[in-house]
Design a protein around this motif. Sequence first.
Motif, PDB file in Angstrom:
ATOM      1  N   SER A   1       0.699  -1.366   0.011  1.00  0.00           N
ATOM      2  CA  SER A   1       0.246   0.192   0.273  1.00  0.00           C
ATOM      3  C   SER A   1       0.466   1.332  -0.102  1.00  0.00           C
ATOM      4  N   ALA A   2       2.322   1.451   0.341  1.00  0.00           N
ATOM      5  CA  ALA A   2       3.005   2.480   0.192  1.00  0.00           C
ATOM      6  C   ALA A   2       3.247   2.486   1.538  1.00  0.00           C
ATOM      7  N   SER A   3       1.869   2.349   2.544  1.00  0.00           N
ATOM      8  CA  SER A   3       2.116   2.573   4.155  1.00  0.00           C
ATOM      9  C   SER A   3       3.525   3.166   4.710  1.00  0.00           C
ATOM     10  N   SER A   4       3.944   1.670   4.053  1.00  0.00           N
ATOM     11  CA  SER A   4       5.773   1.321   5.284  1.00  0.00           C
ATOM     12  C   SER A   4       7.144   1.501   4.039  1.00  0.00           C
ATOM     13  N   THR A   5       7.860   2.194   4.468  1.00  0.00           N
ATOM     14  CA  THR A   5       9.110   1.638   3.877  1.00  0.00           C
ATOM     15  C   THR A   5      10.230   1.639   4.468  1.00  0.00           C
ATOM     16  N   ARG A   6      11.326   1.237   3.556  1.00  0.00           N
ATOM     17  CA  ARG A   6      12.817   0.936   4.736  1.00  0.00           C
ATOM     18  C   ARG A   6      13.573   1.281   3.488  1.00  0.00           C
ATOM     19  N   TYR A   7      14.478   2.066   4.440  1.00  0.00           N
ATOM     20  CA  TYR A   7      16.024   2.059   3.337  1.00  0.00           C
ATOM     21  C   TYR A   7      17.348   1.316   4.343  1.00  0.00           C
ATOM     22  N   GLY A   8      18.307   0.806   3.171  1.00  0.00           N
ATOM     23  CA  GLY A   8      19.944   0.565   4.283  1.00  0.00           C
ATOM     24  C   GLY A   8      20.663   1.828   4.287  1.00  0.00           C
ATOM     25  N   ASN A   9      21.076   1.504   5.524  1.00  0.00           N
ATOM     26  CA  ASN A   9      22.297   2.223   6.471  1.00  0.00           C
ATOM     27  C   ASN A   9      22.813   4.016   5.152  1.00  0.00           C
ATOM     28  N   SER A  10      22.951   2.545   4.464  1.00  0.00           N
ATOM     29  CA  SER A  10      24.155   3.432   3.725  1.00  0.00           C
ATOM     30  C   SER A  10      23.137   4.943   2.795  1.00  0.00           C
ATOM     31  N   VAL A  11      21.808   4.635   2.288  1.00  0.00           N
ATOM     32  CA  VAL A  11      21.241   5.265   1.330  1.00  0.00           C
ATOM     33  C   VAL A  11      20.420   6.361   2.001  1.00  0.00           C
ATOM     34  N   LYS A  12      19.773   6.256   3.608  1.00  0.00           N
ATOM     35  CA  LYS A  12      19.408   6.912   4.191  1.00  0.00           C
ATOM     36  C   LYS A  12      19.175   8.001   3.528  1.00  0.00           C
ATOM     37  N   GLY A  13      17.970   9.011   3.424  1.00  0.00           N
ATOM     38  CA  GLY A  13      18.235  10.055   2.996  1.00  0.00           C
ATOM     39  C   GLY A  13      19.101  11.083   2.527  1.00  0.00           C
ATOM     40  N   ARG A  14      18.762   9.639   1.125  1.00  0.00           N
ATOM     41  CA  ARG A  14      19.437  10.188   0.125  1.00  0.00           C
ATOM     42  C   ARG A  14      18.390   9.133  -1.294  1.00  0.00           C
ATOM     43  N   PHE A  15      17.730   8.248  -1.232  1.00  0.00           N
ATOM     44  CA  PHE A  15      17.474   7.333  -1.873  1.00  0.00           C
ATOM     45  C   PHE A  15      15.210   7.576  -1.094  1.00  0.00           C
ATOM     46  N   THR A  16      14.425   7.652  -2.369  1.00  0.00           N
ATOM     47  CA  THR A  16      13.119   7.886  -2.014  1.00  0.00           C
ATOM     48  C   THR A  16      12.902   6.138  -2.888  1.00  0.00           C
ATOM     49  N   ILE A  17      12.434   5.863  -1.948  1.00  0.00           N
ATOM     50  CA  ILE A  17      11.526   3.998  -2.933  1.00  0.00           C
ATOM     51  C   ILE A  17       9.671   4.065  -3.121  1.00  0.00           C
ATOM     52  N   SER A  18       9.100   4.137  -3.906  1.00  0.00           N
ATOM     53  CA  SER A  18       7.724   4.307  -4.405  1.00  0.00           C
ATOM     54  C   SER A  18       7.508   4.162  -5.313  1.00  0.00           C
ATOM     55  N   ARG A  19       6.251   3.927  -5.244  1.00  0.00           N
ATOM     56  CA  ARG A  19       4.859   2.455  -6.229  1.00  0.00           C
ATOM     57  C   ARG A  19       4.289   3.664  -6.729  1.00  0.00           C
ATOM     58  N   ASP A  20       4.017   2.794  -8.100  1.00  0.00           N
ATOM     59  CA  ASP A  20       2.617   3.280  -8.890  1.00  0.00           C
ATOM     60  C   ASP A  20       1.886   1.995  -8.934  1.00  0.00           C
ATOM     61  N   ASN A  21       1.078   1.372  -8.035  1.00  0.00           N
ATOM     62  CA  ASN A  21       0.082   0.730  -8.306  1.00  0.00           C
ATOM     63  C   ASN A  21      -0.645   0.340  -9.600  1.00  0.00           C
ATOM     64  N   ALA A  22      -1.688   1.806 -10.137  1.00  0.00           N
ATOM     65  CA  ALA A  22      -2.570   1.318 -11.415  1.00  0.00           C
ATOM     66  C   ALA A  22      -0.700   0.880 -13.214  1.00  0.00           C
ATOM     67  N   LYS A  23       0.287   1.107 -11.946  1.00  0.00           N
ATOM     68  CA  LYS A  23       1.232   0.978 -13.518  1.00  0.00           C
ATOM     69  C   LYS A  23       2.181  -0.592 -13.140  1.00  0.00           C
ATOM     70  N   ASN A  24       2.442  -1.038 -12.195  1.00  0.00           N
ATOM     71  CA  ASN A  24       2.718  -2.047 -12.089  1.00  0.00           C
ATOM     72  C   ASN A  24       3.877  -2.004 -11.791  1.00  0.00           C
ATOM     73  N   THR A  25       4.396  -0.586 -11.655  1.00  0.00           N
ATOM     74  CA  THR A  25       5.906   0.193 -11.518  1.00  0.00           C
ATOM     75  C   THR A  25       6.001   0.301  -9.617  1.00  0.00           C
ATOM     76  N   VAL A  26       8.038   0.268  -9.797  1.00  0.00           N
ATOM     77  CA  VAL A  26       8.366   0.981  -8.537  1.00  0.00           C
ATOM     78  C   VAL A  26       9.569   1.587  -8.846  1.00  0.00           C
ATOM     79  N   TYR A  27       9.714   2.528  -8.462  1.00  0.00           N
ATOM     80  CA  TYR A  27      11.277   3.518  -8.342  1.00  0.00           C
ATOM     81  C   TYR A  27      11.698   3.397  -7.135  1.00  0.00           C
ATOM     82  N   LEU A  28      13.063   3.771  -7.566  1.00  0.00           N
ATOM     83  CA  LEU A  28      13.878   4.434  -6.707  1.00  0.00           C
ATOM     84  C   LEU A  28      14.128   5.826  -7.609  1.00  0.00           C
TER      85      LEU A  28
END
Length: 125
Positions: free
Chosen positions: A54-81
């Motif tokens: 649902s995109a309500s929860s996200t988690r990041y590795g320590n080395s990328v926190k604050g720089r990378f963002t994960i998201s998704r568009d379920n209508a397009k069956n696509t996840v982004y970084l």
Amino acid sequence: QVQLIESGGGLVQAGGSLRLSCTASGRTFSSYTMGWFRQALGKEREFVAAISWSASSTRYGNSVKGRFTISRDNAKNTVYLQMNSLKPEDTAVYYCAFSFALHPTPVQRHEYNYWGQGTQVTVSS
């Protein structure tokens, strides 16, 4: 079966940005967790980020926190970084992955069931 196709990798200078995409087919994408991992030459595959169905929860590795963002568009069956403030140590092959796990944001490789073919990201200094 699930097919995952990544795109968006390339060569970028340190401090720059890239956005990776991963499109899935073969399953109800919107019901499952997705993640990103990376593997640098000669190193183990490393957890980067995960996002719940649902995109309500996200988690990041320590080395990328604050720089990378994960998201998704379920209508397009696509996840982004979205990757900002890239560093040379971010250079790796990046893989998206699909998980049947009950945990909303798994971090272990074995918790993911399907993998894409990978896309190369190279950050020059």
